[in-house]
Design a protein around this motif. Structure first.
Motif, PDB file in Angstrom:
ATOM      1  N   TRP A   1      -0.190   2.510   2.261  1.00  0.00           N
ATOM      2  CA  TRP A   1       0.037   1.101   2.600  1.00  0.00           C
ATOM      3  C   TRP A   1       1.070   1.065   3.729  1.00  0.00           C
ATOM      4  O   TRP A   1       2.240   1.332   3.491  1.00  0.00           O
TER       5      TRP A   1
ATOM      6  N   TRP B   1       3.715   4.328  -0.081  1.00  0.00           N
ATOM      7  CA  TRP B   1       4.160   2.928   0.118  1.00  0.00           C
ATOM      8  C   TRP B   1       5.678   2.909   0.038  1.00  0.00           C
ATOM      9  O   TRP B   1       6.285   3.756  -0.644  1.00  0.00           O
TER      10      TRP B   1
ATOM     11  N   LEU C   1      -1.808  -2.673  -5.062  1.00  0.00           N
ATOM     12  CA  LEU C   1      -1.218  -1.460  -4.489  1.00  0.00           C
ATOM     13  C   LEU C   1      -1.695  -0.214  -5.234  1.00  0.00           C
ATOM     14  O   LEU C   1      -2.079   0.795  -4.627  1.00  0.00           O
TER      15      LEU C   1
ATOM     16  N   LEU D   1      -5.160   0.638  -4.313  1.00  0.00           N
ATOM     17  CA  LEU D   1      -5.281   1.250  -2.985  1.00  0.00           C
ATOM     18  C   LEU D   1      -4.889   2.733  -3.029  1.00  0.00           C
ATOM     19  O   LEU D   1      -5.633   3.598  -2.562  1.00  0.00           O
TER      20      LEU D   1
ATOM     21  N   TYR E   1      -4.492  -5.438   2.113  1.00  0.00           N
ATOM     22  CA  TYR E   1      -4.382  -4.176   2.842  1.00  0.00           C
ATOM     23  C   TYR E   1      -5.261  -4.219   4.085  1.00  0.00           C
ATOM     24  O   TYR E   1      -4.894  -3.743   5.144  1.00  0.00           O
TER      25      TYR E   1
END
Ligand SMILES: Cc1cc2nc3c(=O)[nH]c(=O)nc-3n(C[C@H](O)[C@H](O)[C@H](O)COP(=O)(O)OP(=O)(O)OC[C@H]3O[C@@H](n4cnc5c(N)ncnc54)[C@H](O)[C@@H]3O)c2cc1C
Length: 552
Positions: free
Chosen positions: A419, A517, A529, A532, A542
């Protein structure tokens, strides 16, 4: 009929396949490795174990074995440029023995000199020590097919010729430059198939050092009136030397007499030596167009073939399998999504291309000395030519010798499972490494107050680092991970200098030690998150961020 379904079939027991099998086993994933040879190394190729690979060895508990390998740790590692061992020294880059140089401040480890005939056995016993790793030598992959459920491989016993089938969920081709796995997957290689036809010769001469006045050095680059023509390295730091006639784009098969004459030319005098092996090989500059097709993956030389100049080949391959292994484990354990498997090529193929290009650049630099007809002359013109060549070459070659950036500074820019935080990437410079915890980069090393390296925290599951924050402050993300079954632990870090280095209050580090991240607060949508970074989905926020590079 197949007896069982193995989770991962690793094809090839070179350093890369051995590292993959070992890492999978270390993660608790069962795998079967097949290697067509008996594992003996007749001519060691790699000998530089880079600093990042040593960091992985640290994770695997292999540092003591590497440090105990028989390469003498006080053997000077100088690189020296010369007309011959008994002739003129043109320049020299001094390096102490491997054991005499401290690790760089950016890593808990130093690079090591551990030639393949010493390093492969260390990786082999690492893999063999994992109870869920089965290793079969003299077992050759003949062919394989795949469907939506599995891979079915035909494997032949190289002694008896008996064939059997192995069914696996995934197959990974670590089967070198001529990879059958790559060919069967229909993956093309791009680049330059012939840079040089080179001939490597291992010769033994216990008293070589007493025949000249240049002292101990690791690499010798011989420059004649025609330019750079051969190299020699101290392959075991004792009595064996690897001599390379660099050659050119046209193939030439050297006779034993020609090889012996070339060695004598490099030494500059007649002397007694024993040729142990001769290996003609083709130096290439190739990268696979992709690293995956369905249930099949490629890694190491199967995915990228590069000039050895720089010592990147195996080190890049071990980076490949460290990236791939946890992703396979995640999918096999049920918490990783399909996108995780695709992210392997997305992350590693650009690194393969980067390192192949750098290695070719190193070759070009090594061959950059033009003809100097008077180089050997005992005249003022000869002396002037030697001084110029030495000065320019010494400067040119430094790029190959100081490569911390190449080994530590690779990053997974635009990774589909990281991310981005909108920050600017430091330059990707092979000579210098700028530590950063920017998503996609290797989470940097720093010493903790208790004597551990930050790197010692990483390797198994995800690690959420909290700087000046406790686990309660990180509840949102830890809970989301638990809901999705993603293994994640929390580590509170109190050292202010490490907080400054990592740059945000929370930093999420993946099982391979790369940052996924970071932010100063918990994400608005923690599940998005987690989805992802575990490859389950690409959440809408994202997509906006990946397109714009900005935080949302
Ligand atoms: C002179 C030289 C010096 C080098 N120095 C360095 C260095 O200092 N540092 C560095 O990082 N790299 C170096 N390299 C590159 C490095 O040696 C390679 O990148 C590395 O060996 C690749 O490892 P691998 O496991 O991917 O492939 P390989 O080492 O080629 O191993 C592949 C294995 O697969 C097996 N195999 C193939 N087909 C099958 C099949 N069908 N079934 C079963 N088994 C199969 C083969 O027998 C082989 O054992 C050097 C290379 C050369 C030529």
């Amino acid at each position: 009929m197949p007896e069982e379904i193995v989770p991962v079939l690793v094809v090839g027991g070179g350093p890369v396949g051995l590292a993959l099998a070992g890492d999978l086993g270390w993660r608790g994933i069962s795998c079967t490795l097949i290697e067509q040879s008996d594992g003996s190394i007749y001519q060691p190729r790699m000998d530089l174990v880079g600093v990042r690979t040593m960091e992985f060895c640290r994770r695997w508990g292999l540092v003591p074995a590497v440090e105990a390998s028989p390469y003498p740790r006080d053997y000077a590692q100088d690189n020296i440029y010369l007309t011959s061992l008994t002739g003129h020294e043109l320049g020299r880059e001094r390096f102490p023995g491997i054991g005499q140089a401290p690790p760089p401040k950016e890593s808990p480890q130093r690079r090591e000199r551990c030639p393949q005939n010493m390093f492969d056995p260390i990786l082999r016993s690492f893999a063999a020590s994992q109870k869920n790793v089965a290793m079969h030598y003299r077992a050759r992959l003949v062919s394989f097919t795949q469907d939506s459920a599995a891979v079915t491989a035909t494997v032949e016993n190289a002694d008896s010729g008996v064939r059997r089938e192995i069914t696996a969920r995934f197959i990974v081709g670590c089967d070198g430059g001529r990879s059958l796995v790559r060919e069967t997957l229909g993956i093309a290689m791009h680049g330059n198939p012939v840079l040089t036809y080179t001939t490597n010769v291992i010769f033994r001469c216990p008293d070589l050092l007493s025949l000249h006045d240049k002292g101990k050095a690791y690499r010798h680059i011989f420059i004649g009136p025609e330019g750079t023509w051969s190299t020699m390295v101290a392959i075991n730091g004792r009595d064996e030397w690897r001599f390379s006639i660099i050659g050119g784009a046209r193939q030439h098969d050297y006779t034993t007499d020609e090889i012996a004459a070339a060695i004598r030319r490099a030494v500059g005098r007649d002397f007694a030596f024993e040729i142990l092996s001769v290996l003609p090989w083709v130096r290439r500059e190739l990268v696979a167009e992709r690293y995956r097709n369905g249930r099949g993956f490629i890694a190491g030389d199967a995915a990228h073939v590069m000039s050895p100049t720089g010592g990147f080949g195996m080190n890049t391959g071990i980076g490949d399998v460290v990236d791939l292994s946890w992703k396979l484990a995640a999918v096999l354990e049920g918490w990783g999504g399909e996108r995780l498997l695709d992210s392997y090529g997305a992350e590693r193929q650009p690194i393969g291309a980067r390192n192949v290009t750098e290695a070719s650049g190193n070759l070009r630099r090594m061959l950059s000395v033009g003809p100097h007809p008077d180089l050997l002359d005992d005249t003022p013109q000869g002396a002037a030519a030697r001084a110029t060549v030495g000065r320019v070459f010494s400067e040119t070659m430094r790029r190959e010798w100081f490569t911390l950036g190449a080994h530590l500074g690779y990053r997974y820019e635009g990774s589909p499972i990281c991310w981005p935080d909108g920050s600017t990437a430091p330059p990707d410079n092979p000579n210098s490494y700028v530590p950063t915890a920017r998503p996609g980069h290797r989470a940097p090393h720093a010493w903790l107050a208790d004597g551990r390296s930050m790197l010692d925290l990483f390797g198994r599951g995800f690690v959420l680092l909290g700087f000046g924050a406790d686990a309660e402050a990180a509840t949102a993300l830890l809970t989301a991970a638990r809901r999705r079954g993603v293994p994640m632990t929390f580590a509170a870090i109190s050292e202010p200098q490490i907080a400054a280095l990592y740059g945000r209050q929370f930093v999420l580090v993946r099982p391979d030690g790369h940052v996924a991240w970071r932010d100063d607060r918990m994400p608005d949508d923690p599940l998005a998150l987690i989805d992802l970074v575990s490859g389950a989905a690409m959440p809408a926020p994202y997509r906006v961020m990946a397109a714009t590079g900005n935080s949302v």
